[in-house]
Design a protein around this motif. Structure first.
Motif, short mmCIF file in Angstrom:
data_model
loop_
_atom_site.label_atom_id
_atom_site.label_comp_id
_atom_site.label_asym_id
_atom_site.label_seq_id
_atom_site.Cartn_x
_atom_site.Cartn_y
_atom_site.Cartn_z
N UNK A 1 30.89 -81.29 -29.34
CA UNK A 1 31.74 -82.46 -29.12
C UNK A 1 32.83 -82.15 -28.10
N UNK A 2 33.40 -80.96 -28.19
CA UNK A 2 34.42 -80.55 -27.23
C UNK A 2 33.80 -80.40 -25.84
N UNK A 3 32.67 -79.72 -25.78
CA UNK A 3 32.01 -79.48 -24.49
C UNK A 3 31.58 -80.77 -23.80
N UNK A 4 31.20 -81.78 -24.58
CA UNK A 4 30.73 -83.04 -23.99
C UNK A 4 31.88 -84.00 -23.67
N UNK A 5 33.08 -83.67 -24.13
CA UNK A 5 34.23 -84.53 -23.88
C UNK A 5 34.45 -85.59 -24.93
N UNK A 6 33.64 -85.61 -25.97
CA UNK A 6 33.79 -86.61 -27.02
C UNK A 6 35.01 -86.31 -27.89
N UNK A 7 35.24 -85.04 -28.16
CA UNK A 7 36.39 -84.65 -28.99
C UNK A 7 37.68 -84.83 -28.21
N UNK A 8 38.72 -85.22 -28.91
CA UNK A 8 40.01 -85.45 -28.25
C UNK A 8 40.92 -84.23 -28.28
N UNK A 9 40.60 -83.27 -29.11
CA UNK A 9 41.41 -82.06 -29.18
C UNK A 9 40.50 -80.85 -28.92
N UNK A 10 41.04 -79.76 -28.42
CA UNK A 10 40.21 -78.58 -28.15
C UNK A 10 39.78 -77.90 -29.44
N UNK A 11 38.70 -77.17 -29.34
CA UNK A 11 38.20 -76.42 -30.49
C UNK A 11 39.07 -75.19 -30.67
N UNK A 12 39.57 -74.94 -31.88
CA UNK A 12 40.43 -73.78 -32.10
C UNK A 12 39.65 -72.48 -31.92
N UNK A 13 40.19 -71.56 -31.15
CA UNK A 13 39.50 -70.31 -30.87
C UNK A 13 39.40 -69.40 -32.08
N UNK A 14 40.37 -69.46 -32.97
CA UNK A 14 40.37 -68.55 -34.11
C UNK A 14 39.95 -69.23 -35.40
N UNK A 15 39.18 -70.31 -35.32
CA UNK A 15 38.76 -71.04 -36.50
C UNK A 15 37.73 -70.25 -37.30
N UNK B 1 22.38 -73.29 -49.39
CA UNK B 1 22.79 -72.14 -48.58
C UNK B 1 24.20 -72.36 -48.02
N UNK B 2 25.15 -71.57 -48.47
CA UNK B 2 26.55 -71.74 -48.05
C UNK B 2 26.74 -71.47 -46.56
N UNK B 3 25.81 -70.78 -45.94
CA UNK B 3 25.94 -70.49 -44.51
C UNK B 3 25.79 -71.73 -43.65
N UNK B 4 25.20 -72.79 -44.19
CA UNK B 4 25.01 -74.02 -43.41
C UNK B 4 26.34 -74.56 -42.91
N UNK B 5 27.31 -74.63 -43.79
CA UNK B 5 28.63 -75.15 -43.42
C UNK B 5 29.26 -74.31 -42.32
N UNK B 6 29.15 -73.01 -42.45
CA UNK B 6 29.79 -72.11 -41.50
C UNK B 6 29.08 -72.08 -40.15
N UNK B 7 27.86 -72.55 -40.07
CA UNK B 7 27.11 -72.51 -38.82
C UNK B 7 26.99 -73.85 -38.13
N UNK B 8 26.65 -74.88 -38.89
CA UNK B 8 26.34 -76.17 -38.26
C UNK B 8 27.59 -76.93 -37.85
N UNK B 9 28.57 -77.01 -38.73
CA UNK B 9 29.79 -77.76 -38.40
C UNK B 9 30.48 -77.22 -37.15
N UNK B 10 30.68 -75.90 -37.02
CA UNK B 10 31.30 -75.40 -35.79
C UNK B 10 30.46 -75.65 -34.54
N UNK B 11 29.13 -75.57 -34.67
CA UNK B 11 28.27 -75.82 -33.51
C UNK B 11 28.40 -77.27 -33.04
N UNK B 12 28.44 -78.20 -33.98
CA UNK B 12 28.59 -79.61 -33.64
C UNK B 12 29.98 -79.87 -33.06
N UNK B 13 30.99 -79.27 -33.64
CA UNK B 13 32.36 -79.45 -33.13
C UNK B 13 32.48 -78.92 -31.71
N UNK B 14 31.89 -77.75 -31.45
CA UNK B 14 31.95 -77.19 -30.10
C UNK B 14 31.20 -78.08 -29.11
#
Length: 76
Positions: A58-72, A43-56
């Protein structure tokens, strides 16, 4: 981040299965239930749903070093 992945996956599971996935599986229909608990790996939708959720998460928890792009928008 694991919780974000699981939540994104659970939301996708209850959505209608795309024609592409049905064709790849050789099925006429699939719906959430005992025989279809998690989305098909094809299911191609997996990539479009799970990766952004995990990235967000990471940003919300402070683990990510850069902000999540708003227009990604992932390319599929």
């Amino acid at each position: 981040m694991k919780v974000a992945a699981v939540l994104a996956l659970s939301k996708l599971t209850r959505e209608p299965v795309t024609a592409e996935v049905l064709a790849a599986c050789g099925r006429e229909s699939l719906a959430f239930g005992p025989e279809y608990i998690i989305p098909n790996p094809l299911d191609a939708r997996l990539l479009a749903r799970i990766a952004p959720a995990v990235a967000q998460a990471a940003v919300d928890s402070g683990v990510a070093r850069i902000p999540y792009p708003l227009n990604y928008r992932p390319s599929l």
